[in-house]
Enzyme design. Structure first.
Site, mmCIF file in Angstrom:
data_model
loop_
_atom_site.group_PDB
_atom_site.id
_atom_site.type_symbol
_atom_site.label_atom_id
_atom_site.label_comp_id
_atom_site.label_asym_id
_atom_site.label_seq_id
_atom_site.Cartn_x
_atom_site.Cartn_y
_atom_site.Cartn_z
ATOM 1 N N PHE A 136 1.041 -1.212 0.038
ATOM 2 C CA PHE A 136 -0.029 -0.084 -0.006
ATOM 3 C C PHE A 136 0.859 1.261 -0.106
ATOM 4 C CE2 PHE A 136 -4.119 2.034 1.216
ATOM 5 C CZ PHE A 136 -3.722 3.424 1.494
ATOM 6 N N CYS A 137 1.869 1.183 0.834
ATOM 7 C CA CYS A 137 2.600 2.418 1.104
ATOM 8 C C CYS A 137 3.526 2.852 -0.227
ATOM 9 C CB CYS A 137 3.457 2.424 2.422
ATOM 10 S SG CYS A 137 2.507 2.420 3.876
ATOM 11 N N VAL A 138 3.994 1.498 -0.745
ATOM 12 C CA VAL A 138 4.972 1.657 -1.846
ATOM 13 C C VAL A 138 4.352 2.112 -2.882
ATOM 14 C CG1 VAL A 138 6.233 0.328 -3.478
ATOM 15 C CG2 VAL A 138 6.495 -0.394 -1.185
ATOM 16 N N HIS B 96 3.564 6.244 -2.160
ATOM 17 C CA HIS B 96 5.016 6.905 -2.131
ATOM 18 C C HIS B 96 5.808 6.785 -3.311
ATOM 19 C CE1 HIS B 96 4.327 8.295 1.779
ATOM 20 N NE2 HIS B 96 3.995 7.057 2.366
#
Length: 346
Positions: free
Chosen positions: A98-100, A103
């Site tokens: 999700f964060c990859v 960002h």
């Protein structure tokens, strides 16, 4: 700032992504939760699920928000591309898709196309530094690619992502999409989210504007890397104190001692696919504390291994949503602070 129609439309989609706890919807939020939600839309551009998931524990929500805001979002000495490169590299190391996705999407837009940090030498060097500093063994020999006056922002960004990655792995899915949405819609969603995030950055969030959400607190010794920025230091001092209070509220003393002992011996490396080490560790505790210890240890050291059975086991002894946020946020912050303590800045 009045929310745009797009922001209003995304509110329900953002909270719908939260799992394991009952999400606090925008229209039902009150007090500090409502204030954080408004500030998220103003300064992040959207009601970001990685922050909103903390809403069942308003003080922990404030801690997560102010530490993210003052490091990644507030314009400072470190370029945003450098901070997004660090965020992406940390998220890759923590297996947080999700964060990859989020960002790397912002980073690609900032550097002008796919390839992310590879297209921007300072961003590439910062990403390499973040990967090396995931372990004290590799951190010691790796050069620091940023000047000392950027350390508070860059290290702070890394520590915040180490914290958020763990929480996101537990409470969100693999992509920033609501349940049931087709993966193909990510193309449009990514474009909209990046536009909103960049628009918020152009408005220039003011340093320290959210610090009064939590009471003042001294900066712990392991967070001294933040001293170069008053607003970053203030956010981490207040945020760390709030999360510690949450830990005392919901994590038994014996569990906190066990997790702290394991973190003191941890070298940052993955512990492998087997969870035998967890069962051996919790076996030292009274049976009434084992479910909490299992959840806390896995959150701190292998968040991607927390499954429904682990959560259900904890719920059987502590059913409240706030308790689940308290335990996981305390464990996530303890791990992130441990990493921040060995990060090389000079």
């Amino acid at each position: 700032m009045r929310a745009t129609l797009v922001q209003v439309g995304l509110r329900g989609l953002s909270t719908a992504q939260v799992r394991q706890v009952r999400p606090v919807r925008f229209g039902r939020a009150g007090g500090d939760v409502a204030r954080v939600y408004r500030e998220l839309e103003r300064d992040f551009g959207v009601l970001a699920p990685p922050v909103a998931l903390h809403a069942p524990a308003p003080d922990v929500l404030a801690a997560a928000w102010m530490t993210l805001r003052e490091t990644l979002l507030v314009p400072g000495r470190a370029p945003r591309a450098v901070k997004e490169a660090v965020s992406t590299a940390v998220s890759e190391g923590n297996a947080c898709p999700f964060c990859v996705t989020m960002h790397s999407s912002v980073l690609n837009d900032l550097v002008g196309g796919r390839g992310g940090a590879e297209r921007d030498p300072p961003a590439r060097a910062a990403a390499d530094w973040a990967r090396a500093n995931a372990s004290p063994d590799t951190a010691a020999a790796h050069p620091v690619p940023f000047p000392a006056d950027q350390a508070a922002e860059v290290v702070g960004t890394a520590v915040v992502l180490h914290y958020l990655n763990r929480m996101v792995n537990l409470f969100l899915g693999e992509l920033p999409l609501p349940p049931g949405a087709p993966a193909a819609s990510m193309v449009v969603v990514r474009r909209v989210l990046v536009h909103l995030i960049k628009s918020a950055e152009r408005r220039g969030p003011r340093p320290g504007a959210s610090l009064d959400l939590l009471p003042d607190a001294p900066l712990p010794d392991d967070l001294r890397w933040a001293e170069g920025s008053p607003s970053v230091a203030g956010a981490f001092a207040r945020g760390a104190a709030a999360v510690e209070r949450a830990g005392r509220r919901s994590v038994p003393d014996e569990v906190r001692e066990l997790v702290s002992a394991h973190l003191a011996r941890w070298d940052g490396r993955p512990l492998g696919v087997s969870r035998a080490w967890v069962e051996e560790a919790v076996g030292e505790l009274p049976s009434r504390h084992r479910a909490t210890a299992r959840l806390a240890l896995l959150t701190a050291l292998a968040s991607y291994q927390v499954d429904q059975g682990v959560v259900d086991g904890f719920r059987a002894v502590s059913p409240a949503d706030r308790a689940l946020i308290d335990v996981t946020s305390w464990a996530s912050m303890a791990a992130a602070r441990r990493i921040g303590g060995w990060v090389r800045t000079g």
